[in-house]
Design a protein around this motif. Structure first.
Motif, mmCIF file in Angstrom:
data_model
loop_
_atom_site.group_PDB
_atom_site.id
_atom_site.type_symbol
_atom_site.label_atom_id
_atom_site.label_comp_id
_atom_site.label_asym_id
_atom_site.label_seq_id
_atom_site.Cartn_x
_atom_site.Cartn_y
_atom_site.Cartn_z
ATOM 1 N N ALA A 4 0.835 -1.205 0.000
ATOM 2 C CA ALA A 4 0.000 0.000 0.000
ATOM 3 C C ALA A 4 0.869 1.255 0.000
ATOM 4 N N THR A 5 0.445 2.235 -0.777
ATOM 5 C CA THR A 5 1.194 3.485 -0.873
ATOM 6 C C THR A 5 0.666 4.492 0.147
ATOM 7 N N VAL A 6 1.567 5.207 0.764
ATOM 8 C CA VAL A 6 1.147 6.273 1.674
ATOM 9 C C VAL A 6 1.395 7.617 1.000
ATOM 10 N N ASN A 7 0.641 8.603 1.418
ATOM 11 C CA ASN A 7 0.818 9.955 0.882
ATOM 12 C C ASN A 7 1.961 10.604 1.658
ATOM 13 N N GLU A 8 3.149 10.504 1.092
ATOM 14 C CA GLU A 8 4.358 10.873 1.825
ATOM 15 C C GLU A 8 4.732 12.338 1.605
ATOM 16 N N HIS A 9 5.040 13.018 2.688
ATOM 17 C CA HIS A 9 5.536 14.384 2.589
ATOM 18 C C HIS A 9 7.060 14.345 2.729
ATOM 19 N N LEU A 10 7.764 14.633 1.636
ATOM 20 C CA LEU A 10 9.224 14.569 1.656
ATOM 21 C C LEU A 10 9.819 15.872 2.168
ATOM 22 N N PRO A 11 10.936 15.791 2.876
ATOM 23 C CA PRO A 11 11.576 17.019 3.380
ATOM 24 C C PRO A 11 12.180 17.847 2.242
ATOM 25 N N THR A 12 12.433 19.104 2.522
ATOM 26 C CA THR A 12 13.108 19.982 1.561
ATOM 27 C C THR A 12 14.509 19.441 1.293
ATOM 28 N N PRO A 13 14.952 19.424 0.025
ATOM 29 C CA PRO A 13 16.300 18.915 -0.268
ATOM 30 C C PRO A 13 17.384 19.645 0.525
ATOM 31 N N LEU A 14 18.334 18.882 1.010
ATOM 32 C CA LEU A 14 19.448 19.444 1.774
ATOM 33 C C LEU A 14 20.461 20.067 0.814
ATOM 34 N N ASP A 15 20.990 21.244 1.195
ATOM 35 C CA ASP A 15 21.953 21.920 0.333
ATOM 36 C C ASP A 15 23.215 22.271 1.114
ATOM 37 N N ALA A 16 24.044 23.105 0.505
ATOM 38 C CA ALA A 16 25.351 23.426 1.090
ATOM 39 C C ALA A 16 25.243 24.081 2.468
ATOM 40 N N THR A 17 24.082 24.651 2.772
ATOM 41 C CA THR A 17 23.911 25.313 4.070
ATOM 42 C C THR A 17 23.308 24.381 5.121
ATOM 43 N N SER A 18 22.931 23.171 4.709
ATOM 44 C CA SER A 18 22.213 22.263 5.610
ATOM 45 C C SER A 18 23.151 21.473 6.517
ATOM 46 N N GLU A 19 22.689 21.261 7.727
ATOM 47 C CA GLU A 19 23.401 20.375 8.658
ATOM 48 C C GLU A 19 23.149 18.931 8.232
ATOM 49 N N PRO A 20 24.112 18.035 8.480
ATOM 50 C CA PRO A 20 23.881 16.632 8.139
ATOM 51 C C PRO A 20 22.863 15.996 9.086
ATOM 52 N N PRO A 21 22.162 14.968 8.616
ATOM 53 C CA PRO A 21 21.320 14.205 9.539
ATOM 54 C C PRO A 21 22.221 13.460 10.530
ATOM 55 N N PRO A 22 21.660 12.902 11.597
ATOM 56 C CA PRO A 22 22.496 12.150 12.547
ATOM 57 C C PRO A 22 22.974 10.835 11.922
ATOM 58 N N LEU A 23 24.103 10.904 11.223
ATOM 59 C CA LEU A 23 24.592 9.772 10.422
ATOM 60 C C LEU A 23 24.904 8.545 11.277
ATOM 61 N N PHE A 24 24.657 7.394 10.658
ATOM 62 C CA PHE A 24 24.999 6.099 11.257
ATOM 63 C C PHE A 24 24.439 5.938 12.672
ATOM 64 N N ASP A 25 23.163 6.350 12.798
ATOM 65 C CA ASP A 25 22.478 6.198 14.086
ATOM 66 C C ASP A 25 21.513 5.015 14.060
ATOM 67 N N GLY A 26 21.671 4.169 13.046
ATOM 68 C CA GLY A 26 20.789 3.016 12.923
ATOM 69 C C GLY A 26 19.642 3.238 11.950
ATOM 70 N N THR A 27 19.445 4.495 11.530
ATOM 71 C CA THR A 27 18.404 4.798 10.541
ATOM 72 C C THR A 27 18.901 4.414 9.147
ATOM 73 N N THR A 28 18.039 3.789 8.364
ATOM 74 C CA THR A 28 18.379 3.495 6.972
ATOM 75 C C THR A 28 17.932 4.679 6.127
ATOM 76 N N ARG A 29 18.887 5.298 5.431
ATOM 77 C CA ARG A 29 18.594 6.495 4.641
ATOM 78 C C ARG A 29 18.905 6.266 3.158
ATOM 79 N N LEU A 30 17.979 6.678 2.338
ATOM 80 C CA LEU A 30 18.173 6.643 0.897
ATOM 81 C C LEU A 30 18.364 8.074 0.413
#
Length: 237
Positions: A4-30
């Motif tokens: 089943a498909t959900v109506n997903e709200h995607l975040p704004t694309p990260l750019d040169a001014t963006s902080e990184p997400p909390p990398l390697f915290d167990g979250t699978t990121r695409l």
């Protein structure tokens, strides 16, 4: 059947001014770019398998790439990439197979040996398909690209129970091609007044049916954006 498909709200694309997400915290990121056809392959696969909660989509702005993406996530500095189990892997064709075999959800490769081999052969042909079409932009476009679209028409005739490459089953073979066929159909129509499905009824049916797949629909790029991108990239003098 697709999950089943959900109506997903995607975040704004990260750019040169963006902080990184909390990398390697167990979250699978695409990591994807919302308009990149290579990344789109992995996005469709993730959606089709219903992995909305398992794989978090992180859009990147390729025109203003965050430095941390290359330094800390993926040294190749390309999309797509997948952060999973403490490592990051890339290359879209490898990734769609990886997501299909390492996560739950409906399988996108059949058990049938002949169909599986045909899928592998088709997936391996995608680079040749894309190169043929892109190269045609520099010459007699419609004539030179024709054999690539004929190849797809012939491939879609392989199994009688259609409308997909492997018959009635949507598979990774379809996923590998649709982002590019989506773009080529629009660009050929607008820039060269050519319908890539003319005289190719199987291709026409395939596009029609794929366009109804919920996992694919939200991944499509605005046609006007595509045309402007292709004009700037291929037709600029």
């Amino acid at each position: 059947m697709a999950a089943a498909t959900v109506n997903e709200h995607l975040p704004t694309p990260l750019d040169a001014t963006s902080e990184p997400p909390p990398l390697f915290d167990g979250t699978t990121r695409l990591y994807i770019c919302l308009s990149c056809p290579f990344a789109q392959r992995t996005w469709i696969t993730r959606n089709y398998k219903g992995l909305y909660d398992k794989i978090k989509v992180v859009p990147i702005n390729l025109q203003s790439r965050p430095a941390w993406y290359k330094e800390r996530v993926y040294p190749e500095n390309k999309v797509p990439s997948l952060e999973h189990n403490g490592k990051v892997i890339g290359e879209s064709l490898d990734l769609i197979k990886y997501i299909d075999s390492n996560f739950e959800g409906p399988s996108l490769l059949p058990n049938d040996h002949a169909k599986k081999q045909f899928a592998e052969d088709l997936i391996a042909y995608t680079d040749t398909f894309n190169k043929t079409v892109y190269t045609s932009f520099k010459g007699d476009t419609v004539k030179e690209a024709g054999p690539a679209f004929d190849h797809l028409e012939n491939a879609l005739s392989k199994f009688e129970d259609g409308p997909f490459f492997l018959g009635h089953e949507f598979s990774l073979a379809d996923v590998a091609y649709i982002p590019f066929v989506e773009r080529f159909q629009i660009v050929f129509s607008v820039l060269w007044n050519y319908d890539i499905t003319a005289g190719r009824p199987k291709l026409a049916k395939w596009i029609e049916v794929v366009n109804k797949i919920d996992a694919y629909k939200p991944t499509k790029t605005d046609p006007k954006e595509l045309v402007e991108h292709y004009k700037a990239r291929f037709l600029a003098q």
